[in-house]
Design an enzyme around this catalytic site. Structure first.
Site, mmCIF file in Angstrom:
data_model
loop_
_atom_site.group_PDB
_atom_site.id
_atom_site.type_symbol
_atom_site.label_atom_id
_atom_site.label_comp_id
_atom_site.label_asym_id
_atom_site.label_seq_id
_atom_site.Cartn_x
_atom_site.Cartn_y
_atom_site.Cartn_z
ATOM 1 C CG HIS A 284 -5.567 6.669 -5.647
ATOM 2 N ND1 HIS A 284 -5.116 7.890 -6.095
ATOM 3 C CD2 HIS A 284 -4.579 5.774 -5.889
ATOM 4 C CE1 HIS A 284 -3.892 7.750 -6.586
ATOM 5 N NE2 HIS A 284 -3.543 6.476 -6.479
ATOM 6 C CG ASP B 17 -4.696 3.852 -10.336
ATOM 7 O OD1 ASP B 17 -5.541 3.738 -11.234
ATOM 8 O OD2 ASP B 17 -3.515 4.185 -10.543
#
Length: 598
Positions: free
Chosen positions: A551, A407
């Site tokens: 991430h 993400d």
């Protein structure tokens, strides 16, 4: 009333005579005190949504600096605060000090609220614009908001940093606009403002010199930023007016900037060139209001849930789910151009190899196994004929598969992860922020060419459950369009920031044909930022059909992937995209439903 009349006469005389007077002179000539710049104000209920504050500013430029962020995904605070690192020690200290103070004060506030009300949750969101001016200067504009569930209206904030690159220091406003000629700047500003909003004559006169408090250098001139609730009615939002360098004349204190050639025609440092080593970068101000939604609003097709006007209950794929009319077959976007406004994206059928279908003949690609397998072509994996192409993928439905997802990117870390995936014959799904897409277009193309999947994660990481239906639609659709413009692939699934979903988010997702994909394993890499901790958290919970949240912002995450990817592969897992994972589900994806695993 008398004050307003006096102010109108005063500014009319100023325009007629073309007088140049100082800021202090203007203020002293007014027969009343200038209003306090930091006076509090309240938003009307209809404008209490935080996204409204930035729409008019157009935060879409990232020419300078390495994007960095303060992220907090704790139970009571959702923070995504973006700021640039310039490489100039004093400037970086000042910018980080400001960002940290915003975060710390907001966190302290919500912590105290949370103590008395454990259900209270706060959000901080800040984005920035960065403009490189003539190679000698740069301006950085930070805009954001802070809110929590007990607040009637969000607190909006604005901060401008004008930087002298050669001297490595901040410019003072009087070094940009000469105080002895500030009357010229005020005249130009008020003229522009009254053309746009003639009803503001009295308000602008009352503000006087404080109209020039927030100024920023740009390619075309000096931008003056007026905040809502202070100089403008709430409904106007944040407004920017550009005073061209030529029109400012002697009022412009920066000699270099007065040269139109060195400013307006300065070579702009693009995101892809300047931010190849950046760490993370969403852009300020929300999805552009002018961006047409790529997916349409076929309200008739989705009338079963949204036409009633009642908010739908959030449905989880792990529970029994009644059939919905709009189906989001995650790996089958429409072929050809993106859907036009007013059309819902077509969903297609399951790809070859899904649900036990016989794969086409031919040798398997690099991942090939000898056992019966699903053989998915690029077309079946969500690519249109004009899309970036990659080799077909051989997936064995009898062997375990798992989806790595990343993400908030792309960033400078992403290529490291892509290199590992290519080395071990795996693929992943990158949940990107729309505001970052153009700045990292080459990385996105590389990911798509390697067979990884690109889906949206909103435009600028606002918590969707706090937004209106139109704002939610724009956050999703604008990001989809940005992805399509680069890859030729229209996403039919997305991941909401913080995984937050409510009835409105579910309804809008169903309406535009988007499945909602969250996760089953969260190693909290954003918090620990330690490779060993990330590795252990993933490997201890990895399982067939699982979805791992990471991430691609942190070096520690890439470090962990150097162990995770080869270890998962050695254990027999196939590293697949979300579309590939769900193509082997018993049922196709359904728009508006939340999925946490296959």
């Amino acid at each position: 009333m008398k004050r307003n009349i006096f102010a109108l006469i005063f500014f009319f005389a100023l325009f007629i005579t073309g007088c140049s007077v100082s800021l202090h002179g203007i203020v002293s000539m007014l027969p009343w005190d200038v209003p306090d710049k930091f006076q509090s104000f309240a938003l009307p209920d209809s404008l209490s949504k935080p996204a409204a504050a930035e729409a008019a500013v157009g935060f879409s430029m990232r020419e300078y600096g390495e994007p960095c962020e303060i992220i907090d995904n704790s139970d009571f605070l959702h923070c995504y605060l973006l700021y640039p690192k310039t490489g100039l020690p004093e400037i970086d200290r000042l910018i980080y000090s400001w960002a940290d103070s915003v975060y710390s004060e907001a966190k302290e506030n919500i912590s105290s609220v949370h103590e008395s009300d454990p259900s209270a949750v706060g959000e901080i969101n800040a984005q920035y614009n960065a403009c490189l001016v003539g190679g000698a200067y740069a301006s950085i504009k930070e805009v954001g908001f802070y809110t929590h569930s007990q607040m009637d209206t969000p607190i909006n904030f604005l901060k401008v940093f004008n930087v002298d690159l050669e001297q490595g220091r901040l410019l003072r406003n009087e070094e940009i606009i000469d105080p002895s000629h500030a009357g010229t700047a005020l005249k130009l500003l008020v003229e522009q403002a009254l053309i746009r909003y003639p009803e503001l004559a009295g308000t602008l006169a009352l503000a006087g010199a404080s109209l020039l408090d927030d100024i920023a250098l740009s390619h075309d001139g000096v931008e003056v930023i007026l905040e809502k609730g202070e100089f403008l009615p709430e409904r106007f939002g944040l407004q920017t007016f550009t005073l061209t360098y030529e029109s400012l004349g002697d009022a412009l204190a920066l000699g270099d900037a007065a040269d139109a050639g060195s400013v307006a025609n300065a070579p702009a440092m693009t995101d892809s060139a300047n931010l190849a080593s950046a760490s993370s970068a969403p852009q300020l101000g929300g999805a552009p209001a002018s961006a047409p939604p790529p997916s349409a609003r076929n309200r008739g097709a989705s009338a079963s849930a949204s036409s009633t006007g009642q908010p739908a209950q959030i449905q989880d794929a792990t529970a029994a789910v009644p059939p919905r009319p709009a189906r989001a077959q995650g790996n089958m976007p429409p072929a050809g151009p993106p859907p036009s406004q007013g059309q819902a994206p077509s969903m297609g059928s399951a790809p070859p190899g899904a649900q036990g279908q016989t794969p086409p003949a031919g040798p398997p690609p690099a991942l090939g196994q000898a056992s019966p397998a699903g053989y998915a072509s690029p077309q079946a994996l969500g690519q249109t004929p004009a899309a970036i192409s990659h080799s077909a993928v051989w997936i064995d439905p009898e062997k375990p598969m798992i989806a790595l997802t990343f993400d908030d990117g792309p960033s400078k870390v992403t290529p490291r992860i892509l290199e590992l995936l290519e080395q071990y014959g795996g693929r992943a799904t990158f949940c990107v922020l729309g505001a970052r897409v153009n700045g990292y277009a080459d990385i996105i193309r590389q990911a798509a060419a390697q067979g990884s999947q690109i889906i949206g994660h909103s435009w600028d990481h606002k918590q969707l459950t706090r937004l209106s239906a139109d704002e939610i639609r724009t956050e999703i659709s604008s990001t989809n369009k940005a992805i399509y413009d680069i890859t030729g692939i229209m996403p039919t699934m997305y991941r909401p920031p913080y995984g937050s979903v409510n009835g409105t988010v579910s309804n809008i997702s169903q309406e535009i044909g988007m499945a909602i994909i969250n996760w089953s394993v969260d190693p909290v890499d954003w918090k620990t930022r330690k490779a060993n901790a990330i590795y252990n958290a993933i490997m201890s919970r990895a399982n067939d059909g699982g979805i791992i949240l990471c991430h691609d912002l942190y070096g520690a995450t890439a470090d962990a992937m150097e162990r995770v990817i080869p270890e998962l592969t050695a254990q027999g897992y196939q590293l697949v995209t979300l579309s590939e994972l769900f193509s082997f589900s018993e049922e196709p994806l359904v728009a508006g439903i939340v999925y946490r695993r296959r």
